[in-house]
Design an enzyme around this catalytic site. Structure first.
Site, mmCIF file in Angstrom:
data_model
loop_
_atom_site.group_PDB
_atom_site.id
_atom_site.type_symbol
_atom_site.label_atom_id
_atom_site.label_comp_id
_atom_site.label_asym_id
_atom_site.label_seq_id
_atom_site.Cartn_x
_atom_site.Cartn_y
_atom_site.Cartn_z
ATOM 1 N N TYR A 58 0.540 11.218 -3.183
ATOM 2 C CA TYR A 58 0.567 11.657 -4.576
ATOM 3 C C TYR A 58 0.277 13.155 -4.738
ATOM 4 O O TYR A 58 -0.279 13.584 -5.739
ATOM 5 C CB TYR A 58 -0.395 10.817 -5.439
ATOM 6 C CG TYR A 58 -0.069 9.345 -5.385
ATOM 7 C CD1 TYR A 58 1.063 8.839 -6.011
ATOM 8 C CD2 TYR A 58 -0.881 8.468 -4.679
ATOM 9 C CE1 TYR A 58 1.372 7.494 -5.937
ATOM 10 C CE2 TYR A 58 -0.572 7.107 -4.601
ATOM 11 C CZ TYR A 58 0.560 6.636 -5.240
ATOM 12 O OH TYR A 58 0.881 5.303 -5.159
ATOM 13 N N PRO A 67 0.832 -1.214 0.000
ATOM 14 C CA PRO A 67 0.000 0.000 0.000
ATOM 15 C C PRO A 67 0.858 1.252 0.000
ATOM 16 O O PRO A 67 1.868 1.321 0.708
ATOM 17 C CB PRO A 67 -0.785 -0.115 1.313
ATOM 18 C CG PRO A 67 0.031 -1.007 2.182
ATOM 19 C CD PRO A 67 0.864 -1.881 1.289
ATOM 20 N N GLY A 68 0.497 2.201 -0.826
ATOM 21 C CA GLY A 68 1.145 3.509 -0.779
ATOM 22 C C GLY A 68 0.140 4.468 -0.172
ATOM 23 O O GLY A 68 0.194 4.816 1.008
ATOM 24 N N CYS A 116 -1.450 29.444 -13.703
ATOM 25 C CA CYS A 116 -2.015 30.024 -14.919
ATOM 26 C C CYS A 116 -2.526 28.957 -15.867
ATOM 27 O O CYS A 116 -1.978 28.761 -16.965
ATOM 28 C CB CYS A 116 -0.977 30.918 -15.587
ATOM 29 S SG CYS A 116 -0.637 32.342 -14.568
ATOM 30 N N GLU A 117 -3.517 28.235 -15.428
ATOM 31 C CA GLU A 117 -4.208 27.224 -16.234
ATOM 32 C C GLU A 117 -5.663 27.263 -15.789
ATOM 33 O O GLU A 117 -5.925 27.211 -14.576
ATOM 34 C CB GLU A 117 -3.691 25.806 -15.909
ATOM 35 C CG GLU A 117 -2.252 25.554 -16.206
ATOM 36 C CD GLU A 117 -1.962 25.363 -17.684
ATOM 37 O OE1 GLU A 117 -2.874 24.930 -18.426
ATOM 38 O OE2 GLU A 117 -0.835 25.663 -18.086
ATOM 39 N N ARG A 161 -3.651 16.054 -8.823
ATOM 40 C CA ARG A 161 -4.647 14.985 -8.966
ATOM 41 C C ARG A 161 -5.996 15.464 -9.527
ATOM 42 O O ARG A 161 -6.578 14.782 -10.380
ATOM 43 C CB ARG A 161 -4.828 14.235 -7.647
ATOM 44 C CG ARG A 161 -3.525 13.531 -7.196
ATOM 45 C CD ARG A 161 -3.751 12.625 -6.006
ATOM 46 N NE ARG A 161 -4.606 11.507 -6.341
ATOM 47 C CZ ARG A 161 -5.879 11.422 -6.028
ATOM 48 N NH1 ARG A 161 -6.449 12.381 -5.325
ATOM 49 N NH2 ARG A 161 -6.585 10.392 -6.397
HETATM 50 C C1 PLP Z 1 4.041 -1.742 -8.118
HETATM 51 C C2 PLP Z 1 3.242 -0.828 -7.273
HETATM 52 N N1 PLP Z 1 3.021 -1.142 -5.988
HETATM 53 C C3 PLP Z 1 2.298 -0.338 -5.184
HETATM 54 C C4 PLP Z 1 1.763 0.843 -5.645
HETATM 55 C C5 PLP Z 1 0.995 1.696 -4.693
HETATM 56 O O1 PLP Z 1 -0.299 1.942 -5.086
HETATM 57 P P1 PLP Z 1 -1.308 2.642 -4.090
HETATM 58 O O2 PLP Z 1 -0.669 3.911 -3.636
HETATM 59 O O3 PLP Z 1 -2.517 2.870 -4.867
HETATM 60 O O4 PLP Z 1 -1.495 1.690 -2.938
HETATM 61 C C6 PLP Z 1 1.945 1.208 -6.983
HETATM 62 C C7 PLP Z 1 1.364 2.448 -7.508
HETATM 63 O O5 PLP Z 1 1.443 2.829 -8.634
HETATM 64 C C8 PLP Z 1 2.717 0.349 -7.824
HETATM 65 O O6 PLP Z 1 2.935 0.656 -9.099
#
Ligand code: PLP
Length: 455
Positions: A403, A305-306, A374-375, A343
């Site tokens: 992100y 998870p990110g 400026c968009e 985003r």
């Molecule tokens: C290989 C891989 N792992 C994990 C992630 C993390 O994704 P998320 O932030 O949606 O959990 C990404 C995001 O692009 C990814 O490309």
């Protein structure tokens, strides 16, 4: 002080420690946002350390509860990569997914345990691969055939055996924005199973003594809110593994179904019980491992998870410069926008907002929160329900932890924001605001240009 209720009846989109004081000010980690903005200026990103640690613990436990094999939660640094957060992630015992030499360098600088680092990327350069070897990263996640050659050569030259995972494309289109899909049939990532490319790549790796194939990896995309796509993807991955066990003597020691767990950005989206989803994905992997005869021993399970680890931990704090009525809209222009949060422009992402000093006031106006760039596409929130803001007031946008800063730019030559981390009533500045001189610091003057031309 009391827990955030109205106007955000939705505590889950705020950091865990968010409170509204009796003065109507929003506070996070025991720190008043109005005071933080006065001290550090705006735009300001405020991260709540407790929220990140809580998510890390929840996901670790959710997996460990359902999966009897070894489990690792790996933070995907692309969501937000900064030394302070990598230290928190290391301290929580998590692994780390990096996708560039820069992310890998940050991990090295903070002394992140390299055996817990996974190096991803669909086009890792020769320099980046050399850096990965110099750092002794735990796993390289192989994307393509050329990379197999390069890795084998590097490993041979250095007299080491490199552990790798193969990224396979399961051909599953997750229900999410097209730009956020990565595991569909047509994708630039990995080697797809259906065409036979994954089988060829796998045989190729097994034929190199310098490479140790530990297992398989997939990633379906981002903002995935149900387990159906994981179920399908994991089933295809294990079916492929079973074929390769029979046809190529694959021994599957590790498996990763990737990241992509959704968070919700506003009250109008359905709540996501992420720990439950993480547990469900663990169950899906366990069931597939058992049904395909990979249960004894079970492969180690890694998730990545990110966003789900950091998104709700942070708020972005902006100062309103002007409020004007144009046509059918009321525009509140703030001092940030698409350069610190691309985003909404890139993915039509939707956010909600509160006034940091009037968090209890009725949200009785519909306001377009416009960025300063400026968009005309630089609109952070098209229709925010807020008390009508006045110039000089502070708008706080929750779910700003992932992100944003990792995609931030200096568009219009505007310095990027400062970042503070709050915990237990203390705020520490972890990134100072850029200066105009910072923005010019990499440009060469005429004398330096001449010197560079002579070299
Ligand atoms: C290989 C891989 N792992 C994990 C992630 C993390 O994704 P998320 O932030 O949606 O959990 C990404 C995001 O692009 C990814 O490309």
């Amino acid at each position: 002080m009391r827990r955030v209720s109205t106007p955000a009846t939705n505590a889950d989109i705020f950091p865990d420690t968010a409170r509204i004081g009796s003065d109507g000010h929003l506070a996070v980690g025991g720190c008043d946002l109005v005071a933080l903005a006065a001290q550090h200026g705006t735009p300001l990103y405020v991260y709540d350390e407790a929220s990140i640690r809580a998510r890390a613990g929840q996901y670790r436990e959710a997996l460990a509860r359902v999966y009897p094999g070894r489990v690792t939660v790996c933070y995907a640094a692309k969501a937000y990569c900064a030394p302070w957060i990598l230290r928190v992630v290391a301290d929580e015992g998590l692994g780390l997914d990096v996708v560039s030499g820069g992310e890998l360098h940050a991990a090295r600088v903070v002394g992140f345990p390299m055996d817990r680092v996974y190096f991803h990327g669909n086009n890792k350069s020769a320099d980046e691969l050399a850096l990965a070897f110099a750092a002794s990263v735990g796993r390289v996640v192989v994307d393509n055939r050329e990379e197999i050659d390069r890795l084998a050569t590097l490993a041979r030259d250095r007299g080491v055996r490199q552990a790798v995972l193969l990224r396979v494309g399961p051909g599953v289109a997750a229900h999410t924005h097209a730009h956020l899909q990565t595991g569909a049939a047509d994708t630039k990532f990995g080697l797809d199973i259906a065409s036979g490319a994954a089988a060829d790549g796998l045989r190729d790796i097994l034929a190199r003594r310098e490479l140790e194939l530990r297992g398989l990896h997939m990633h379906l995309g981002s903002q995935i809110a149900d387990t159906e796509a994981y179920r399908e993807g994991v089933e295809r991955l294990f079916r492929f593994a079973a074929e390769m066990r029979a046809g190529a003597r694959l021994v599957l020691r590790e498996v990763s179904p990737g990241g992509g767990f959704a968070v919700r950005y506003g009250p109008d989206e359905t709540p996501v019980d992420t720990p439950r989803m993480v547990g469900d994905v663990g169950r899906v992997v366990l069931a597939a491992a058992r049904s395909h005869g990979f249960a004894d021993p079970l492969p180690d399970l890694t998730i990545e998870p990110g966003r789900a680890l950091v998104a709700t931990a942070a708020l972005a704090l902006y100062r309103v410069g002007s409020v004007k009525r144009t046509g059918a809209r009321t525009y509140a222009a703030v001092d940030g926008g698409m350069a610190d949060n691309i985003r909404p422009t890139a993915y039509d992402a939707r956010y909600t907002a509160v006034l940091a000093a009037r968090a209890n006031d009725a949200a009785d106006a519909t306001v377009t929160v416009a960025g300063r760039y400026c968009e005309s596409g630089d609109i952070l929130i098209r229709e925010a329900r807020l008390p009508l803001p006045r110039a000089g007031e502070l708008i706080a946008i929750p779910v700003s932890g992932a992100y944003h800063l990792s995609m931030a730019s200096n568009y219009n030559q505007v310095p990027r924001p400062a970042v503070v981390v709050v915990a237990e009533g203390r705020a520490r500045l972890v990134r100072r605001r850029e200066t105009y001189d910072d923005l010019l610091s990499l440009e060469l003057d005429e004398r330096q240009e001449r010197e560079a031309a002579r070299d």
